[in-house]
Structures are given as structure tokens and as C-alpha cells.
Motif scaffolding. Structure first.
Motif, PDB file in Angstrom:
ATOM      1  N   ILE A 289       0.726  -1.118   0.060  1.00 34.50           N
ATOM      2  CA  ILE A 289       0.035   0.069  -0.116  1.00 34.50           C
ATOM      3  C   ILE A 289       0.866   1.400   0.090  1.00 34.50           C
ATOM      4  O   ILE A 289       0.556   2.250  -0.860  1.00 34.50           O
TER       5      ILE A 289
ATOM      6  N   ILE B 190       2.544   1.911  -3.406  1.00 36.28           N
ATOM      7  CA  ILE B 190       1.696   2.394  -4.629  1.00 36.28           C
ATOM      8  C   ILE B 190       1.040   3.731  -4.177  1.00 36.28           C
ATOM      9  O   ILE B 190       1.028   4.648  -5.061  1.00 36.28           O
TER      10      ILE B 190
ATOM     11  N   THR C 193       1.667   6.879  -6.860  1.00 41.45           N
ATOM     12  CA  THR C 193       0.577   7.906  -7.126  1.00 41.45           C
ATOM     13  C   THR C 193       0.579   9.117  -6.419  1.00 41.45           C
ATOM     14  O   THR C 193       0.410  10.059  -7.325  1.00 41.45           O
TER      15      THR C 193
ATOM     16  N   LEU D 268      -7.848   2.752  -3.802  1.00 37.17           N
ATOM     17  CA  LEU D 268      -6.629   1.686  -3.122  1.00 37.17           C
ATOM     18  C   LEU D 268      -6.938   1.823  -1.555  1.00 37.17           C
ATOM     19  O   LEU D 268      -6.736   0.982  -0.901  1.00 37.17           O
TER      20      LEU D 268
ATOM     21  N   CYS E  39      -8.606  -1.063   1.769  1.00 38.66           N
ATOM     22  CA  CYS E  39      -7.698  -1.535   2.634  1.00 38.66           C
ATOM     23  C   CYS E  39      -8.194  -1.086   4.267  1.00 38.66           C
ATOM     24  O   CYS E  39      -8.161  -1.837   5.019  1.00 38.66           O
TER      25      CYS E  39
END
Length: 329
Positions: free
Chosen positions: A9, A12, A16, A27, A31
Motif C-alpha cells: 500500500i 502504490i 501515485t 486503493l 484497505c
């Protein structure tokens, strides 16, 4: 397994944020949901639950005060919920590891900004103007708050004793900050008569004396404040970036000077003065209005914005530090 998930996580989210300036909800929200389910089906103690609630409240406060963005807030909430219980229950100086994450993130960010500012100074050969004047003004503001806060603490302490009310350190802090915030809002701290009155009361009561003002500890505090102020204003001089207007994207923040240009232009529908915080982030509508003015004014082709701070990176680095300390130390 959960730690690998967290690292994924972070990678990523950081990517981004650096590339697109956002941390996508698609995303983060799954989570957060996974984290909630994991916590529900795990063994949760009162202390662990209180640590999670405290960290969540801190995250939301930082968001509503516009100290960090919504994406950073959601990323931190996801990490809190996914973090293994044994790390959450670990403490450093009595503070849960997950509460240390934003503290470390801001510390890392602070050193990043300092380093970047020195790099830009060397690169641009730019002269810093009026740093000493700005630092002096900050120090005067600190003195105002200092004399008022110690007077408030004295009054609250004696009032609580008179009313036989027990107040802990946190209550004293909240009352003091609340009253200072109120004084700032009504502008009373700008009244010289009020500040002079408080100083005279502090001296009369005995809170302020030569020993309290000119001891080694107090002098070190004052030097730290002045040095921090110099660094802050030094960093601010390099906190801007000039781009062509066509490169504007939602979420960017105009400099105050640039916002005044459009605010004062008769052809402009953009009528906001930027305070250079997250409150002043541009929307699609704002960008459209700015581009409309630019198309009619030949001299407005570039614009100054606040430089993007990759805060997701700082959160990721602080999470890694916390995990490494929790697992291996």
C-alpha cells in the motif's frame, strides 16, 4: 503477511502521490475495510482500542485543520487499522508507535524542506531578504503568547484549587490553547495595553522575574525559537515554483501574490485570495476561470504555485521506521 500488505500500500500510495498528486480512494477504502474486519476478529484490549481511537482523532484533526490532505489522512487511517496489534501496543516514551507515525513524518518532511531549500539556494544563487526582521516579528509574537499563557495557567491553577477541582496536564493545555485561540480571534493579543497589563500582572504576581527569564534553559528555548523562525522563512523563500498556466492541475495551490493578480483583474471570475495552505487548493472550476483570464491577457502566461510536498513519502518512511523498530528492536 499483513506487513507485506502494508508495504505494498505504501509503495502504490507513494507512487501515485508523486506522479499524479493523489492517493486514489479505490486503493485506500478497501484497505480500511479490510483493517476494520481484521480488528473486529482479533483480540482487542482497551489500551489498543484507545490507541487506535487517539491516532484516528489526530489524523482527522490534522485533516480538518488542513495540515495534511485527505489522501494523507486516509492513508494513515488505513495503516492504523492494518498495523499488527503488537506494534500498536508498543510504546516509546509512553506514546503508541502508531501515534509516532505522523510525528516522524512531519520531522522527515521538515528536514526534506530544509535540504531542498539549501539546494535551491545554491542552484539559484538567490539572496534572502529581511530574514532577521521576520524572525524578530515571530519572536515578539512568541513573547506575547508566552506571557499570556503563563498568566492563564496561574489563574486556572488557583481557580481550580479554590473550587477544589482536579485538572490534569492535558486539561491545563486544552484550556490554555482554547483561550489563546479565542484571544487571537477577537484580536486582543494585538492590543498593546492588554499585553502590557498581562506583563505587569506576571511581574507583580512573581511569575516573571530575572531568574525565570535569564536562565540557561530559557535562553536555549529563545535561541531555538529564533533559529527555527529563521529556517522557516528561509524555506518559504524556496517554497514556490513557476509554471505555465496550461500546466495547472486540481489540487495545486497558488501563491498569494498570483491569486491577487486574478482577484484584482476586472475580467477575472476567480476571486479567492490564497493563504498558501490546503484550504486554497485549486478546483477544476478555478483553473477554468484562470485560463479564461490568461487567454485575454497576453502578459499572464505563467503563474507561481506552492511546490508539491510528497507527504505520502514521508508517511511511508515513518511507517517503515516504526515497523522496523517494532519488529527488530
Amino acid at each position: 503477511m499483513m506487513l507485506v500488505f502494508i508495504f505494498g500500500i505504501l509503495i502504490i500510495g507513494t507512487y501515485t502521490d508523486l506522479k499524479y498528486g493523489i492517493i486514489p480512494n479505490k486503493l485506500i477504502f478497501p484497505c480500511i475495510l479490510v483493517g476494520i474486519v481484521c480488528k473486529i476478529f482479533s483480540s482487542i484490549s482497551i489500551n489498543l482500542l484507545s490507541d487506535i481511537i487517539l491516532a484516528s482523532v489526530i489524523s482527522l484533526i490534522l485533516f480538518y485543520l488542513k495540515i495534511w490532505a485527505g489522501g494523507d489522512c486516509k492513508l494513515y487511517l488505513a495503516i492504523i487499522l492494518l498495523m499488527p496489534n503488537f506494534i500498536i501496543e508498543s510504546t516509546f516514551y509512553g506514546i503508541s508507535y502508531i501515534v509516532w507515525i505522523p510525528i516522524l513524518a512531519f520531522l522527515i518532511g521538515y528536514f526534506y524542506i530544509i535540504g531542498d531549500s539549501f539546494y535551491q539556494k545554491i542552484k539559484q544563487h538567490k539572496k534572502n531578504n529581511n530574514l532577521h526582521i521576520k524572525a524578530r516579528n515571530d519572536f515578539i509574537r512568541y513573547i506575547k503568547y508566552y506571557v499570556v499563557i503563563i498568566f492563564i495557567n496561574y489563574c486556572v491553577n488557583n481557580l481550580s484549587k479554590y473550587l477544589n477541582i482536579q485538572l490534569n496536564t492535558w486539561m491545563y493545555l486544552l484550556i490554555s490553547l482554547g483561550l489563546i485561540y479565542l484571544f487571537i480571534k477577537i484580536g486582543i493579543l494585538e492590543e498593546k495595553f492588554f499585553i502590557l497589563f498581562v506583563i505587569m500582572m506576571d511581574i507583580y504576581i512573581g511569575i516573571i522575574n530575572l531568574n525565570s527569564l535569564f536562565n540557561l534553559k530559557q535562553l536555549l528555548i529563545w535561541m531555538t525559537i529564533i533559529f527555527s523562525s529563521l529556517l522557516k522563512h528561509f524555506n518559504n523563500d524556496y517554497n514556490y515554483e513557476e509554471i505555465v498556466i496550461e500546466q495547472l492541475k486540481p489540487g495545486m495551490i497558488l501563491s498569494t501574490t498570483s491569486s491577487y493578480i486574478f482577484f484584482n483583474d476586472k475580467l477575472s471570475k476567480y476571486k479567492r485570495i490564497s493563504d498558501e495552505t490546503l484550504r486554497s487548493r485549486l478546483t477544476e472550476s478555478d483553473i477554468t476561470q484562470i485560463k479564461e483570464v490568461s487567454s485575454k491577457r497576453d502578459y499572464i502566461k505563467t503563474i507561481t504555485i506552492m511546490k508539491k510536498i510528497p507527504f505520502a513519502l514521508f508517511i511511508s518512511l515513518s511507517v517503515i521506521v516504526v515497523i522496523l523498530k517494532g519488529v527488530f528492536i
